[in-house]
Design an enzyme around this catalytic site. Structure first.
Site, PDB file in Angstrom:
ATOM      1  N   LYS A  23       0.829  -1.200   0.000  1.00  0.00           N
ATOM      2  CA  LYS A  23       0.000   0.000   0.000  1.00  0.00           C
ATOM      3  C   LYS A  23       0.869   1.258   0.000  1.00  0.00           C
ATOM      4  O   LYS A  23       0.657   2.177  -0.791  1.00  0.00           O
ATOM      5  CB  LYS A  23      -0.918  -0.029   1.228  1.00  0.00           C
ATOM      6  CG  LYS A  23      -1.878   1.147   1.310  1.00  0.00           C
ATOM      7  CD  LYS A  23      -2.590   1.218   2.666  1.00  0.00           C
ATOM      8  CE  LYS A  23      -3.727   0.253   2.840  1.00  0.00           C
ATOM      9  NZ  LYS A  23      -4.994   0.711   2.231  1.00  0.00           N
ATOM     10  N   ARG A  62      -3.102   2.805   8.889  1.00  0.00           N
ATOM     11  CA  ARG A  62      -3.389   1.499   8.270  1.00  0.00           C
ATOM     12  C   ARG A  62      -2.123   0.667   8.172  1.00  0.00           C
ATOM     13  O   ARG A  62      -1.036   1.196   7.979  1.00  0.00           O
ATOM     14  CB  ARG A  62      -3.887   1.683   6.835  1.00  0.00           C
ATOM     15  CG  ARG A  62      -5.284   2.178   6.681  1.00  0.00           C
ATOM     16  CD  ARG A  62      -5.663   2.075   5.202  1.00  0.00           C
ATOM     17  NE  ARG A  62      -7.060   2.372   4.979  1.00  0.00           N
ATOM     18  CZ  ARG A  62      -7.529   3.584   4.704  1.00  0.00           C
ATOM     19  NH1 ARG A  62      -6.715   4.624   4.615  1.00  0.00           N
ATOM     20  NH2 ARG A  62      -8.820   3.753   4.502  1.00  0.00           N
ATOM     21  N   GLY A  96      -7.983  -7.300   4.905  1.00  0.00           N
ATOM     22  CA  GLY A  96      -8.789  -7.370   6.123  1.00  0.00           C
ATOM     23  C   GLY A  96      -8.123  -8.075   7.276  1.00  0.00           C
ATOM     24  O   GLY A  96      -8.731  -8.272   8.329  1.00  0.00           O
ATOM     25  N   MET A 135      -5.412  -7.169   8.987  1.00  0.00           N
ATOM     26  CA  MET A 135      -4.866  -6.350  10.064  1.00  0.00           C
ATOM     27  C   MET A 135      -5.723  -5.128  10.300  1.00  0.00           C
ATOM     28  O   MET A 135      -6.695  -4.873   9.603  1.00  0.00           O
ATOM     29  CB  MET A 135      -3.431  -6.004   9.743  1.00  0.00           C
ATOM     30  CG  MET A 135      -2.545  -7.240   9.958  1.00  0.00           C
ATOM     31  SD  MET A 135      -0.840  -6.795   9.852  1.00  0.00           S
ATOM     32  CE  MET A 135      -0.816  -6.111   8.229  1.00  0.00           C
ATOM     33  N   ARG A 176      -3.694  -1.142  -6.467  1.00  0.00           N
ATOM     34  CA  ARG A 176      -2.882  -2.370  -6.381  1.00  0.00           C
ATOM     35  C   ARG A 176      -3.328  -3.290  -7.506  1.00  0.00           C
ATOM     36  O   ARG A 176      -4.427  -3.115  -8.057  1.00  0.00           O
ATOM     37  CB  ARG A 176      -3.044  -3.060  -5.030  1.00  0.00           C
ATOM     38  CG  ARG A 176      -4.470  -3.380  -4.702  1.00  0.00           C
ATOM     39  CD  ARG A 176      -4.619  -3.992  -3.320  1.00  0.00           C
ATOM     40  NE  ARG A 176      -6.048  -4.056  -2.989  1.00  0.00           N
ATOM     41  CZ  ARG A 176      -6.514  -4.411  -1.807  1.00  0.00           C
ATOM     42  NH1 ARG A 176      -5.695  -4.716  -0.839  1.00  0.00           N
ATOM     43  NH2 ARG A 176      -7.814  -4.474  -1.589  1.00  0.00           N
ATOM     44  N   HIS A 205     -15.909  -9.104   1.751  1.00  0.00           N
ATOM     45  CA  HIS A 205     -14.928 -10.062   2.288  1.00  0.00           C
ATOM     46  C   HIS A 205     -15.145 -11.456   1.720  1.00  0.00           C
ATOM     47  O   HIS A 205     -14.225 -12.102   1.228  1.00  0.00           O
ATOM     48  CB  HIS A 205     -15.035 -10.082   3.809  1.00  0.00           C
ATOM     49  CG  HIS A 205     -14.086 -11.041   4.444  1.00  0.00           C
ATOM     50  ND1 HIS A 205     -14.424 -12.331   4.752  1.00  0.00           N
ATOM     51  CD2 HIS A 205     -12.784 -10.886   4.790  1.00  0.00           C
ATOM     52  CE1 HIS A 205     -13.383 -12.940   5.276  1.00  0.00           C
ATOM     53  NE2 HIS A 205     -12.373 -12.091   5.331  1.00  0.00           N
ATOM     54  N   SER A 238       8.650 -44.259 -10.754  1.00  0.00           N
ATOM     55  CA  SER A 238       7.548 -43.330 -10.543  1.00  0.00           C
ATOM     56  C   SER A 238       7.426 -43.150  -9.039  1.00  0.00           C
ATOM     57  O   SER A 238       7.190 -44.114  -8.308  1.00  0.00           O
ATOM     58  CB  SER A 238       6.259 -43.892 -11.135  1.00  0.00           C
ATOM     59  OG  SER A 238       5.213 -42.986 -10.895  1.00  0.00           O
ATOM     60  N   CYS A 290       3.630 -39.831  -9.403  1.00  0.00           N
ATOM     61  CA  CYS A 290       2.191 -40.005  -9.541  1.00  0.00           C
ATOM     62  C   CYS A 290       1.592 -39.787  -8.159  1.00  0.00           C
ATOM     63  O   CYS A 290       2.286 -39.786  -7.172  1.00  0.00           O
ATOM     64  CB  CYS A 290       1.840 -41.382 -10.109  1.00  0.00           C
ATOM     65  SG  CYS A 290       2.484 -42.761  -9.172  1.00  0.00           S
ATOM     66  N   TYR A 299       8.569 -36.297 -15.715  1.00  0.00           N
ATOM     67  CA  TYR A 299       7.141 -35.948 -15.811  1.00  0.00           C
ATOM     68  C   TYR A 299       6.480 -35.978 -14.441  1.00  0.00           C
ATOM     69  O   TYR A 299       7.023 -36.549 -13.497  1.00  0.00           O
ATOM     70  CB  TYR A 299       6.402 -36.904 -16.759  1.00  0.00           C
ATOM     71  CG  TYR A 299       6.307 -38.326 -16.265  1.00  0.00           C
ATOM     72  CD1 TYR A 299       5.267 -38.720 -15.417  1.00  0.00           C
ATOM     73  CD2 TYR A 299       7.244 -39.279 -16.643  1.00  0.00           C
ATOM     74  CE1 TYR A 299       5.187 -40.027 -14.950  1.00  0.00           C
ATOM     75  CE2 TYR A 299       7.170 -40.581 -16.182  1.00  0.00           C
ATOM     76  CZ  TYR A 299       6.136 -40.949 -15.332  1.00  0.00           C
ATOM     77  OH  TYR A 299       6.052 -42.228 -14.865  1.00  0.00           O
TER      78      TYR A 299
END
Lengths: 925, 925
Positions: free
Chosen positions: B49, B119, B128, B130, B388, B504, B812, B879, B899
């Site tokens: 922020k 803030r 939300g 803090m 943002r 929210h 695998s 897997c 993979y």
């Protein structure tokens, strides 16, 4: 014979190492006639028997001449589909020529024929595992020459029929199948029935000649081959059979059990036959230079007049004693009249006896170890057939080692190495309680010490099946043979009707450290009916009997046993061992009694004191169950408050017993459902007893039930979920410690948190334990510290041991659970396939017995290294079954653990194994 | 203000890295008045922020002036027990002075008082999580000045009572306990009752003044402290509260869920208040530069007239649209008359709207990403409070990424990185089946897409408990708050009565990729009675409902769903991703249907085809049971002969579907008892059906039962015990392969042997499989080879992977079982404590969801290295569940696997994660 000079002139050949793809040039080593080409230190090449025959010949001992074909040839034979190196034929011919010239005999000759034995002989002793052929060289014409020479047709034909039978069995492979009787024996029995006689010795020369012919016909019928008459053909077939026997099932089993590498191979010994069965001036026997049972110094042994060697070993006739003293003693023990006792060798053949005694003394001094000798007397002349370091009981091993140090034959280091750690277990086995000893039902020979009870089984297979079902068995056999090994291996003890102290059953049982009573002549086994008689008592399969292997007595039912008193020699020996070892040895003990026993056996602390066993004691289980059924923390705390004084009392007693020594106390480990009854009936009963609704109780049990409790809500996970449980336990430890220290007793509790897999678990629980200790100390106005550590029993814990060590003052490797998780193998469930795995060689050994070095051991070694990397001074131990297994103990020494912890009775085993490791012995070596 | 020049003249201070033990000299960065000391790339120091406020100010966007206290101060504050670096006070004073001079106001001044907001603002967005304090600086005297300045007593007292309430809650910690109502709201409600009014807005200035006084009295009573009147005292208390809020429970939970390190800390932003609630020429709102739901380009957002910012986010009033088009559309969707619809910002405040649209365009272009803006209109002047990068749905993320490439705002690499792999899952969720769609029972806002059914629960705790019992739930709330996160996390979907698309519930649900319908005004929740009403329908806890998060409809009961059609954008986007990745992605599929779906989603083969599922199909289970009950090999072979053609048919279909691609077929894995019914009733039923004795069947079940089946007689252990089972399976594979190849279809089966722990297991089974393949090939007169490999799913297998690789053409990694064994943690049983472990932070995450890198991952990496050491070309895959978890996929890429294999619906997730990994993204970063 000139063997000696040939040996000395060709050192370059004999000294060179074997090369891959080829064998050494020299394949055959001659011996006998006062010299030899080989030496005792050539066991790898000549096998134990061959090397010792060469050494004996070299020492001037009268050894029948012969030669040894090297183990290199065996390797070549196995790798080349049963073929031989080209040079072998010529060298064997040369060896035969030397034998012929030494004895003035001719192999296959029509006059003065040379007969030979063909025997296996590997680096390690493998008694009875491989095949032997005797009297080789006989045929229809040489047998006549033998008869002419010996003047006894009966002797000649007996030799011949024995040879045909043995060759048919061993070389040609004609033998009984499962549940079949021996086909040769059937023919003999038919013949005896026909002739109306009971014993083989009652058969006449003509009978024996007919038997030989019948045997040869049987072979032709059953195998479709003629019996070879040519002596050389016989010899080569026998050599091939011996090499082939290296890979037979019995040999494979024996090697697996004794961890002998398959590629060692066997040598073949071809040796001139000498005859113990030419008449009453002939004999054959075995002798030890000290008692293999007690270690007592003096010639000890047995012999048979007019017999061949295998008659002694096979145990068909009960043999006579070597010394007069032993003979008298034996007769007294058996309650025999002295006039009726069999004469000793000392009495029957005094000259031979003196020569034997002289040779025995010389060989023992030469080898600096107790010798096991085989000898034959042929027409009054003594021949030595074999010498080797004798197998012995643990008691004998300890006594011999201690005595030989006294006699300055060996040093203490050698003495300590002379006793195999696993063997000590024998010494620590329970003995029959003298107060409880009932009258014996029967009596045999005290073949291998110990006292055991078990259910009767009549075959090795039955034994294996019963043990797989978790039963304890005694294997009862008329006599045992190598085919019975697997059954002997699992049985508690062995009882045989026939065979002496050196029979198969006795030798193998001693090697296994297993109780054995052999040669109980009152015993008659009816295998088909699955029952046996001892005198007038009938025992059936499944009946319980008890054996006392130390005196040979047999009892029906079970009998109380006691812990043996250990001899002064044992204490002295163990002190020497302790002097060498660096690894500490603790015991696993959960009760003051166990702790006491552990101290007696030399434990240097307790490495694992499980607290859950205390939870089951008496009516504590009610408080435990109340805690489990509580629905909130307050309820649990109320129940735990009841348990606190009881746990404290336990700790007071154990810590007091172990004063001055460390005691590692493990906080609660098993899942809570283990404390609730499983069955619905027990649930109803318990519900009534503790006044809760049975349905609620059943629900609680069902809620707690787990699919895989081994991997469930247990160990420190309980400590995280219910902090109050561990807090109570730590408080009990803290209070007990404060109270004892206040009395001036030095106690050293160590707090162990089980099943840690995450460093946060340990961090949280350690923090909570420290808080409780601080609060307890404050309440007593004392200072109080106790090392806090963890079990390493999950692969993850081992992998992150560096992190875990930041929170742990010690690690104790819980290799039982670590084996289960590393292998993914439940100890409870693996019985269904693990035995078959080991039998098939899928797994070399049971990983719950001896630590799996490649997998589990790798993790342990890794955790040791990582643990020390963050906390160099960390104390590292192992608890669980492996702590008492010699190979595992050696492994623990070599990876640098601080201590091992094992069951109290295994403590001496672990102490000795640790000494061996410190002296450079490695597992499997 | 001179900020700009100050920034440029002090680069050395701002550029230097923080040093351990000290903080940077510059602790406070000012912004506003057309310039700033900070920049957008200083997020680590200024928080998101603060950095964006600085950047916006620097870009000339109208931002209320203020300053940011750096995250370094937070770190110092946490490490030093709540103290500050010495230099802070002076720098804060300097920051305030700049604000005062920029606005011509005075902080705490009796005239033109400067009011500020305080803030939090950390590196990562934590919406939300803090605390925030608004209107700080007010007291009994400044409020009078504010009233004088604004000309509205009501406004002044409203500000003041809001401030006292918020300060009391956030800074002083006076808030409702569990099951309590908010004490401030109670006072307000009492007042409203007293005045006979319904809405806060109906209360008069005097009421509000009384409320403020009552609030202060409440604080004094409940907390025993006076309310601070000094503005500076208020400011420092608020700063401390914000820093302290970094460690509150909500923030900790959020960080754990989002893996944000605790040591990042938060910055504090102190900014001049601007007022959206001074009257009807005031407003406050949020806007996105593109639709966060669909990605459509254009200003999208909501606002409220005469309100403060938190009114929009809190969802107390349903807000109005920003654009006219959206307003009309919304009214139409809701079936509202156009005349009655709320006017858009475009219509109500056209000048502000145009300015907002201009700024939005500029910011998006500047940041090259969709922006989420907060703005306030104070008496017709637009102020930007925040910008943002906006959160967005997966569909929006893909569309925005693809569109921005088209607009040349970003390159393809950036586009691929713009979509979080886990988010894609949303796109692949089932949707309501159009054919099955019933009339909606109610309608809310389409807050987060997807279609889900579940049982109704009315609290987060109920949701957690129900899910722990294995139930699927929909969390139904009037509105959600950060306290509900844990319930939202486990629920299938969320339904709220109040709150807009930026409420929210909506924001959090989108972030979680979870279906959400928000702002359903017909919904009335009666928590105490555990029921709710939607229009005239009553729903009770435990009732099933279905949500369609894509259109906001709610249905009673369950409704059929279908797989979504994927857009052209999606295909284009995935193609780009595929262009970057090097890791291959396969699917786990056991049926031809699954294989089909897998191909559709881009699977490049099957990595795990389980054969046991085939055993359950139809009446095959009878043949399977016949096999299990057979007492000998012949009996098993008879039963297997029946199974062979069925297995072959399965393989034919799957291999045909996957033509040209590899298919890894795993031989039978589960223990045999899984194929027998467990209950006695089912046993009786089965016995009757297959004509065997029920007692024998029950015995067979009991014989096969295991204490720890996970560690039992399963996997290749079955293959060793019953070779005929694997032989049948291999033959079925071989025959199917030959028949398809004969048809000219290229099929690539790979045979996988599970649960190998010993190299001999694999050696034996591989040998047997090769024999069967050779025999099958011979029968078809063809050549036939198939790679044979193994699962690595036991720690021991990983540890000896070098040895195992000698017998395996591929590995695998079965990380499900490997996690169970490495952790000693049963997936089935760990639910009792694992959630609590994760909640307490004992374990950072569920190791069955995301691979445990420290333990399991270490073993996998080690096995990769060792496997390659003996077989460099070995194929390596994974897997199991982890194959579809983005973090785990990235891990697999980085350790060099060939993979991953995952469920068909996760294939796109894995493809994108693999692309991210190839582009250098690491897990947890």
């Amino acid at each position: 014979m000139g063997a000696r000079s040939s040996k000395r002139t060709a050192p370059s050949t004999r000294g060179s190492a074997p090369q891959r793809g080829r064998v050494r040039d020299k394949l055959v080593y001659s011996f006998g006639d006062g010299g030899a080409e080989g030496r005792a230190d050539m066991k790898n090449t000549l096998g134990g028997k061959g090397a010792n025959l060469a050494e004996m010949a070299d020492l001037g001992v009268p050894v029948p001449p012969g030669f040894t074909i090297t183990t290199d040839v065996c390797t070549y034979f196995r790798q080349n589909g049963g073929r031989y190196p080209q040079a072998l034929r010529a060298q064997v011919a040369e060896g035969l020529k030397r034998m012929e010239s030494a004895l003035g005999r001719s192999f296959g000759g029509r006059e003065k024929p040379l007969l030979v034995s063909v025997r296996s002989g590997s680096r390690a002793s493998m008694p009875g595992m491989m095949d032997t052929v005797l009297n080789l060289g006989l045929n229809e014409s040489t047998v006549e020459a033998l008869i002419a020479e010996s003047g006894s047709a009966r002797f000649g034909w007996d030799c011949y029929r024995r040879f045909v039978q043995m060759f048919g069995d061993v070389v040609l492979g004609l033998r009984a199948g499962d549940d079949e009787s021996d086909p040769f024996e059937e023919i003999i029995n038919d013949r005896k029935r026909e002739r109306g006689v009971d014993l083989d010795t009652e058969l006449q020369a003509e009978d024996l000649r007919t038997l030989a012919a019948d045997f040869k016909q049987l072979i032709r019928q059953r195998l479709g081959v003629g019996f070879p008459d040519d002596a050389h053909e016989q010899l080569w077939a026998a050599i091939a059979a011996v090499f082939g026997s290296w890979d037979n099932a019995r040999a494979l089993t024996y090697r697996r059990l004794n961890r002998i590498p398959d590629d060692w191979g066997t040598a073949v010994n071809v040796q001139a036959m000498v005859f113990g069965n030419l008449g009453d001036d002939c004999a054959t026997g075995v002798a030890f230079t000290r008692s293999p049972s007690t270690g007592e110094k003096g010639l000890f042994g047995e012999f048979l007049v007019n017999a061949q060697g295998e008659d002694v070993v096979a145990g068909i006739r009960t043999p006579q004693q070597i010394t007069r003293a032993a003979s008298i003693d034996r007769a007294q023990t058996a309650g025999q009249d002295d006039a009726r006792r069999s004469p000793s060798l000392e009495e029957a053949m005094p000259v031979c006896f003196r020569e034997l005694a002289e040779i025995a003394r010389g060989l023992e001094k030469h080898y600096r170890d107790m010798q096991d000798l085989e000898f034959t007397v042929e027409r009054g002349k003594l021949w030595m057939l074999q010498t080797r370091n004798g197998k012995r009981t643990a008691a004998a091993a300890v006594k011999i080692a201690v005595d030989m140090v006294g006699e300055r034959l060996i040093d203490k280091r050698t003495a300590v190495l002379r006793v195999a750690p696993a063997q000590l277990d024998q010494l620590l086995h329970p003995q029959i309680d003298p107060a409880a000893r009932p009258p014996a039902t029967g009596k045999g020979l005290p073949a291998s010490p110990g006292a055991v009870s078990g259910e009767v089984v009549f075959s090795a297979d039955q034994a294996v099946r019963a043990v797989e079902q978790g039963r304890r068995v005694i294997l009862v056999r008329t006599e045992t043979s190598p085919e019975d090994i697997h059954g002997m291996n699992v049985a508690q003890g062995i009882l045989t009707a026939r065979g002496g102290m050196t029979s198969h059953a006795a030798v193998v049982a001693r090697g296994m450290g297993k109780c054995c009573v052999s040669g109980c002549s009152e015993l008659h086994v009816d295998f088909a009916a699955q029952r046996a008689r001892i005198g007038e008592h009938t025992i059936r399969a499944g009946d319980w009997i008890t054996l006392d292997g130390s005196n040979g007595e047999i009892y029906l039912g079970t009998v109380a046993t006691t812990t043996p008193e250990l001899s002064g020699d044992f204490g002295r020996f163990m002190k020497w061992a302790d002097g060498f070892r660096t690894l500490r040895v603790r015991a696993n003990a959960d009760t003051p009694h166990d702790a006491e026993v552990a101290r007696t056996f030399g434990a240097e602390g307790i490495g694992l004191c499980r607290t859950e066993h205390m939870f089951f004691d008496g009516d504590r289980i009610d408080a435990v169950r109340e805690m489990i059924l509580a629905t909130d923390r307050a309820g649990r705390e109320r129940a735990l408050a009841k348990l606190l004084p009881m746990q404290k009392r336990d700790f007071l007693e154990i810590l007091r017993t172990m004063r001055d020594l460390p005691v590692t106390i493990r906080l609660l480990d098993p899942p809570l459902h283990e404390f609730l009854p499983a069955g619905d009936d027990e649930i109803r009963e318990l519900a009534e007893k503790i006044g809760v609704d049975a349905r609620r109780l059943a629900e609680a049990r069902d809620d707690l039930a787990e699919l895989n409790p081994m991997l469930g809500h247990r160990g420190c996970r309980l400590g995280i979920s219910y902090p109050e449980i561990y807090q109570m336990q730590v408080r009990a430890i803290g209070e007990a410690t404060c109270e004892l220290r206040r009395e001036g007793i030095a106690v050293h509790p160590e707090i162990m948190i089980p099943l840690v897999g995450l460093v946060r678990e340990l961090e949280i629980l350690r923090g909570e334990a420290l808080e409780v200790l601080a609060a307890t100390a404050a309440a007593y106005g004392m200072k109080l510290t106790a090392p806090i550590g963890t079990m390493i029993e999950l692969p993850r814990a081992a992998l992150i041991a560096d992190e875990i060590a930041t929170q742990a003052e010690f690690f104790s490797f819980g290799t039982n659970d670590l084996t289960q998780t590393t292998f993914g193998l439940s100890r409870d469930d693996s019985a269904r396939f693990l035995p078959a795995y080991i039998k098939r060689g899928v797994m070399p050994q049971d990983p719950f017995v001896s630590i799996d070095r490649a997998g589990v051991g790798q993790l342990v070694a890794l955790a040791v290294e990582r643990g020390r990397s963050t906390r160099p001074e960390i104390k590292l131990g192992i608890c669980g079954e492996h702590g008492g297994d010699p190979d595992s103990v050696m492994f623990c020494h070599h990876i640098g653990l601080t201590y091992v912890s094992c069951s109290p009775y295994r403590v001496p085993v672990a102490r000795l194994a640790a000494a061996h490791a410190a002296l450079g012995v490695h597992p499997d070596s």
